[in-house]
Design a protein around this motif. Structure first.
Motif, short mmCIF file in Angstrom:
data_model
loop_
_atom_site.label_atom_id
_atom_site.label_comp_id
_atom_site.label_asym_id
_atom_site.label_seq_id
_atom_site.Cartn_x
_atom_site.Cartn_y
_atom_site.Cartn_z
N ARG A 90 29.08 100.35 25.66
CA ARG A 90 29.06 99.31 24.63
C ARG A 90 30.46 99.01 24.11
N LEU A 91 31.25 100.05 23.94
CA LEU A 91 32.63 99.87 23.47
C LEU A 91 33.42 99.02 24.45
N PHE A 92 33.28 99.29 25.74
CA PHE A 92 33.98 98.50 26.75
C PHE A 92 33.56 97.03 26.70
N LEU A 93 32.26 96.78 26.56
CA LEU A 93 31.80 95.40 26.50
C LEU A 93 32.38 94.68 25.29
N SER A 94 32.42 95.36 24.15
CA SER A 94 32.93 94.74 22.93
C SER A 94 34.42 94.47 23.01
N ARG A 95 35.11 95.10 23.97
CA ARG A 95 36.55 94.89 24.14
C ARG A 95 36.86 94.02 25.36
N GLY A 96 35.82 93.42 25.96
CA GLY A 96 36.05 92.44 27.01
C GLY A 96 35.91 92.91 28.43
N ALA A 97 35.35 94.09 28.66
CA ALA A 97 35.12 94.54 30.04
C ALA A 97 34.16 93.59 30.73
N CYS A 98 34.48 93.20 31.95
CA CYS A 98 33.68 92.22 32.69
C CYS A 98 32.39 92.87 33.20
N THR A 99 31.26 92.25 32.89
CA THR A 99 29.97 92.80 33.29
C THR A 99 29.64 92.55 34.75
N GLU A 100 30.28 91.56 35.38
CA GLU A 100 29.90 91.18 36.73
C GLU A 100 30.87 91.65 37.80
N THR A 101 31.80 92.53 37.45
CA THR A 101 32.69 93.11 38.46
C THR A 101 31.88 94.02 39.37
N ARG A 102 32.12 93.91 40.68
CA ARG A 102 31.34 94.65 41.67
C ARG A 102 32.13 95.84 42.22
N ASP A 103 31.39 96.92 42.52
CA ASP A 103 32.01 98.04 43.23
C ASP A 103 31.96 97.77 44.72
N ARG A 104 32.33 98.72 45.54
CA ARG A 104 32.42 98.48 46.98
C ARG A 104 31.07 98.18 47.63
N ASN A 105 29.98 98.49 46.94
CA ASN A 105 28.64 98.18 47.44
C ASN A 105 28.06 96.93 46.81
N GLY A 106 28.89 96.23 46.03
CA GLY A 106 28.43 95.00 45.40
C GLY A 106 27.64 95.21 44.13
N ASN A 107 27.68 96.43 43.61
CA ASN A 107 26.93 96.74 42.40
C ASN A 107 27.76 96.47 41.14
N THR A 108 27.17 95.77 40.19
CA THR A 108 27.76 95.68 38.87
C THR A 108 27.35 96.93 38.10
N ALA A 109 27.88 97.07 36.90
CA ALA A 109 27.48 98.21 36.06
C ALA A 109 25.98 98.19 35.79
#
Length: 271
Positions: free
Chosen positions: A105-124
Motif C-alpha cells: 500500500r505504501l508503494f502504491l501511495s507513492r506512485g509505484a506502477c500497478t501494471e509493470t510486468r515481471d518476466r512471466n508477464g505478471n503484475t503485482a
C-alpha cells in the motif's frame, strides 16, 4: 549479496541473505548494514547491483520496513519505485511475494506502477491472486485516497486502481484465472464483488476458456459448485464457448464427468 533471482528455480520467491550485505554497483562495492537507516543517501537509491537489484529491492526482501520508509523519503521521484531487476521484478512485486501488504500500500501511495510486468508477464496483482493473498489483493485494488497521496515528497500521477481486469500474463491468464487456480474462494469472491467488479466470464488468452471451463477440465468440483451456486450473483454465462467452440457441458460430456454434467444441466446448461 542478495539476489532477487527466483529460488528455487521454478518459483518467484527471492533468496534472503543475512544483514549486513555487500551491495555491488557498476563501479564499486558498498557495504551496508540494513539495520542502519541513517546511512541512506539520495545517490544510493538508484544504484543497481549485478542482479539489477536496488537498495529498495534489498530492503523489501529483508522485510526491513524502517529502511523502506527511509528510502521512500529520500527518493527524488516515483520512477525509482519502478526500477526492474534482471528478472523484471520491481520492489512492488517483491512486497507481494514476501507478503507485506503494508509495504504494498505504501508503494502504491507513492506512485509505484500497478501494471509493470515481471518476466512471466505478471503484475503485482497477478502474483497476489496466484498466491491467494487476500490482504495484498485488497491493497492493490482499493482506490487511493487523497490523504494517502498527500504524504509523498513529489507529485504522484493518477493511475487506474484496480488495474485493467482484462490484463493477461504471458501464459494468457487473467487475475481471475489465477485466483481460481489458487483455490482461494475469498480472493475469487472479492474480485467478483460489486466493489471490484471483475467479469466472471473473462476468457483465457490462449484457450478462450473461462474459469467455469477450467473448473470442469480440472474436475474441480468445489469450484464448479461454488460458481453454479452463485450463477446469478456472478452473472455467469454457463453456455460460454471457448475458442474451440467447447462449452463447459460439452467438455464434461467428452470427459465422462457425470457429476459435472448433472450439475451443469440442473443449472440450465444447454447442449
Amino acid at each position: 549479496m542478495v539476489s532477487a533471482e527466483v529460488c528455487p528455480p521454478n518459483t518467484d520467491q527471492p533468496a534472503v541473505a543475512q544483514s549486513p550485505v555487500s551491495f555491488w554497483n557498476d563501479s564499486n562495492m558498498v557495504c551496508l548494514d540494513l539495520d542502519d537507516v541513517s546511512s541512506v543517501t539520495p545517490d544510493m537509491v538508484t544504484e543497481q547491483d549485478q542482479d539489477g537489484d536496488t537498495l529498495l529491492h534489498y530492503a523489501v526482501i529483508h522485510e526491513n520496513i524502517s529502511l523502506v520508509k527511509k528510502i521512500i523519503h529520500v527518493i527524488p521521484q516515483c520512477s525509482v519505485l519502478n526500477i526492474l531487476n534482471n528478472i523484471n521484478q520491481t520492489p512492488l512485486h517483491l512486497a507481494v511475494i514476501t507478503h507485506q501488504p503494508q509495504i504494498v500500500r505504501l508503494f502504491l501511495s507513492r506512485g509505484a506502477c500497478t501494471e509493470t510486468r515481471d518476466r512471466n508477464g505478471n503484475t503485482a496483482l497477478h502474483l497476489a491472486c496466484r498466491r491467494g493473498c487476500l490482504t495484498c489483493v485488497q491493497q492493490l485494488t482499493i482506490p487511493l485516497q487523497q490523504k494517502e497521496i498527500d504524504g509523498a515528497d513529489y507529485h504522484v500521477s493518477f493511475q487506474r486502481i484496480p488495474q485493467d481486469p482484462g490484463l493477461l500474463n504471458y501464459d494468457g491468464q487473467s487475475c481471475l484465472h489465477l485466483a481460481a487456480n489458487s483455490g482461494s474462494k475469498a480472493v475469487l469472491d472479492y474480485l467478483l464483488s460489486p466493489s471490484v467488479g471483475y467479469n466472471v466470464n473473462i476468457k483465457h488468452g490462449r484457450s478462450g476458456r473461462t474459469i467455469l471451463h477450467e473448473a470442469v477440465c480440472d474436475r474441480n468440483l468445489n469450484l464448479l459448485i461454488h460458481l453454479l451456486r452463485n450463477q446469478t450473483c456472478f452473472k455467469l454465462d454457463i453456455n460460454c464457448e471457448a475458442f474451440d467452440d467447447s462449452t463447459p457441458l460439452r467438455i464434461a460430456l467428452c470427459n465422462g464427468n457425470k457429476e459435472a454434467v448433472l450439475l451443469l444441466r440442473m443449472s440450465g446448461a444447454m447442449e
